[in-house]
Enzyme design. Structure first.
Site, mmCIF file in Angstrom:
data_model
loop_
_atom_site.group_PDB
_atom_site.id
_atom_site.type_symbol
_atom_site.label_atom_id
_atom_site.label_comp_id
_atom_site.label_asym_id
_atom_site.label_seq_id
_atom_site.Cartn_x
_atom_site.Cartn_y
_atom_site.Cartn_z
ATOM 1 N N GLU A 238 1.072 -1.381 0.100
ATOM 2 C CA GLU A 238 -0.092 0.128 0.091
ATOM 3 C C GLU A 238 0.780 1.399 0.382
ATOM 4 O OE1 GLU A 238 -2.547 -0.868 3.514
ATOM 5 O OE2 GLU A 238 -4.208 -2.052 1.900
ATOM 6 N N GLU B 247 -4.433 -8.687 -0.426
ATOM 7 C CA GLU B 247 -5.796 -8.477 0.161
ATOM 8 C C GLU B 247 -6.750 -8.026 -0.283
ATOM 9 O OE1 GLU B 247 -4.456 -5.572 3.072
ATOM 10 O OE2 GLU B 247 -2.033 -6.117 2.518
HETATM 11 C C1 BG6 Z 1 -4.485 -3.231 4.719
HETATM 12 C C2 BG6 Z 1 -2.959 -3.027 5.055
HETATM 13 O O1 BG6 Z 1 -4.640 -1.869 4.703
HETATM 14 O O2 BG6 Z 1 -5.110 -3.582 5.994
HETATM 15 C C3 BG6 Z 1 -3.235 -4.562 5.944
HETATM 16 O O3 BG6 Z 1 -2.507 -3.744 4.216
HETATM 17 C C4 BG6 Z 1 -3.720 -4.382 7.325
HETATM 18 O O4 BG6 Z 1 -1.437 -4.613 7.064
HETATM 19 C C5 BG6 Z 1 -5.575 -4.823 6.350
HETATM 20 O O5 BG6 Z 1 -4.271 -4.711 8.394
HETATM 21 C C6 BG6 Z 1 -6.422 -4.446 7.093
HETATM 22 O O6 BG6 Z 1 -6.767 -3.303 8.057
HETATM 23 P P1 BG6 Z 1 -6.890 -3.369 9.962
HETATM 24 O O7 BG6 Z 1 -6.616 -1.855 10.036
HETATM 25 O O8 BG6 Z 1 -7.739 -3.988 9.499
HETATM 26 O O9 BG6 Z 1 -6.222 -4.613 10.443
#
Ligand code: BG6
Length: 484
Positions: free
Chosen positions: A191, A383
């Site tokens: 990101e 992701e």
């Molecule tokens: C992304 C990141 O923004 O979202 C991760 O690359 C992160 O590191 C994931 O864990 C989910 O976000 P959060 O804040 O719910 O953990």
């Protein structure tokens, strides 16, 4: 005639993690401190987007001097460092064909600027990679996932300093050489747009040290672009069939209304977000950013040759995180909801997660089509998922049908996007095993198919157990996305 879309053979199915959210063992076997090791747990009532991720010089001082009473959950993770064999075996049981993790840079170069790497750190990732190979799981390795070594913050204010580029390239070269027979798929910066939202998280940059923090973060970003291209050059020399991907937190904006003012605003927001992949994939700063830089008094200092480096070594594939869509409005009045990196107006057509993130599977199809139209490069979703509260029943079972529902609907839309002609090569759900949340440092915001017994205060046995979604995802993988 009827059209039926299918996932291609050899489509990658699996999940994704980051070292700082799973490993723990933050000071074991020679590891140095990184940005993530300073992030504090802030109870919900006191938490804001800023104080949960941005760290001040004063907080650093207090932590280092022992004055701070804060907890740092990213130092603890879920102890993957000592449990990786058991954890990888569980992923293999679901039939994973790919697993994404990051190398914690400060395990390899404890201060970031060290001349020689730390052998114990290199050995740990050899062990992880061997374990994955044993289960025929393809590794997807992120070089930098919010883990800038603290030594670089101390010396150069992280990515603001040009020197950090060389230190990163040395680190990249070291791990490419060491793992050249084990890893083909790499990602440079997780990101990369994070650096402009939380410069400490994204680039180890302490904003209070800068007279012009806006200038500093775009300068840091420029250094990351150059570093990513130089790493891509090295990768192709050391691992000729290796592939480098960039990674964007894709935030697709819809206009709030058909009012052309809102449509224009949405276009602008989308450009601001796609700027990062435009540089990585097309190899140059897009024209539309010139206006933004002038209006914000940003003057990026480039060294001779920087533009050529960025042009000559673009990425081989595009990776994204996709969690939600957002609304853009020229007159942003109305109810606001939380989002992953940015907040949004509420979209009346969408439901949201317990954390306010708006659930939009069709938005994923839109996003994939847009990205493929723009770059014609292979796309890998690295992701996606839903952070939710899970309830453990008396018999130990966990009925997470909300998670199954979220993932099923997103996978359905991916399949449609493939039918639309998008070259989608794989899907990695975020946090296949529960881990520490990036934005809130909570454990209770769970993404996993595998439950980890640990709470927000750090209590628990760390025992792992299978949720209902575990058995569901296994079937999805087995049937190559046919049985949803
Ligand atoms: C992304 C990141 O923004 O979202 C991760 O690359 C992160 O590191 C994931 O864990 C989910 O976000 P959060 O804040 O719910 O953990």
């Amino acid at each position: 005639a009827q059209f039926k879309s299918k996932f291609p053979k050899n489509f990658y199915w699996g999940g994704a993690t980051a070292a700082n959210q799973i490993e723990g063992a933050f000071d074991v076997d020679g590891k140095g401190l990184s940005a993530a090791d300073f992030v504090e747990y802030i109870p919900k009532e006191e938490r804001t987007k800023d104080n949960a991720m941005e760290i001040t010089s004063e907080q650093i001082r207090k932590t280092l001097s022992g004055e701070s009473t804060a907890r740092h959950p990213k130092r603890e993770g879920i102890d993957f460092y000592h449990n990786y064999k058991e954890d990888i075996a569980l992923l293999a049981e679901m039939g994973f064909t790919a697993f994404r993790f990051s190398i914690h840079w400060s395990r390899i170069f404890p201060n970031g600027y060290d001349e020689t790497p730390n052998e114990a750190g290199l050995q740990f990732y050899d062990n992880v990679l061997d374990e994955l190979a044993k289960h025929k799981i393809e590794p997807v390795v992120t070089l930098s996932h919010y883990e800038t070594p603290y030594g670089l913050t101390e010396r150069y204010n992280g990515w603001v300093g040009r020197e950090t580029v060389d230190h990163f390239v040395r680190y990249a070269e070291t791990v490419f050489t060491r793992y050249k027979n084990k890893v083909k798929l790499w990602i440079s910066f997780n990101e990369i747009n994070m650096i402009t939202i939380s410069p400490f998280t994204g680039g180890g940059i302490l904003s209070d040290k800068e007279d012009n923090p806006m200038q500093a973060k775009y300068q840091g970003l420029h250094h990351q672009f150059v570093a990513s291209s130089l790493a891509t050059k090295k990768l192709h020399e050391i691992i000729p069939d290796g592939k480098m991907g960039c990674m964007l937190a894709r935030m697709t904006f819809y206009p709030n209304t058909p009012n052309p003012e809102d449509v224009l605003k949405a276009q602008k927001e989308n450009q601001d977000n796609l700027f990062f992949t435009d540089v990585h994939a097309r190899g140059e700063y897009p024209k539309y950013m010139e206006r933004f830089f002038i209006e914000n008094d940003i003057k990026i200092v480039k060294e001779t040759g920087d533009d050529e480096i960025i042009k000559q070594y673009p990425v081989d594939y595009i990776t994204i995180s996709y969690y939600m869509s957002l609304l853009a409005s020229a007159s942003p009045e109305g109810e606001v909801t939380e989002g992953n990196l940015l907040n949004s107006l509420k979209n009346p057509y969408l439901q949201a997660s317990d954390w306010g993130w708006q659930i939009d599977p069709i938005g994923l199809r839109v996003t994939l089509n847009d990205l493929y139209d723009r770059y014609q490069l292979p796309i890998f979703i690295v992701e996606n998922g839903i952070g939710a509260y899970d309830k453990v029943e008396e018999d130990g079972s966990i009925h997470d049908d909300y998670r199954i529902d979220y993932l099923r609907k997103h996978i359905e839309q991916m399949k449609e996007a493939i039918g639309d002609g998008v070259d989608l090569i794989g899907y990695l759900s975020w946090g296949p095993i529960d881990l520490v949340s990036m934005s809130t440092s909570e454990m209770s915001k769970r993404y996993g198919f595998i439950y980890v017994d640990k709470d927000d205060e750090g209590n628990g046995t760390l025992e792992r157990s299978r949720k209902d979604s575990f058995f569901w995802y296994k079937k999805v993988i087995e049937s190559n996305g046919e049985e949803l």
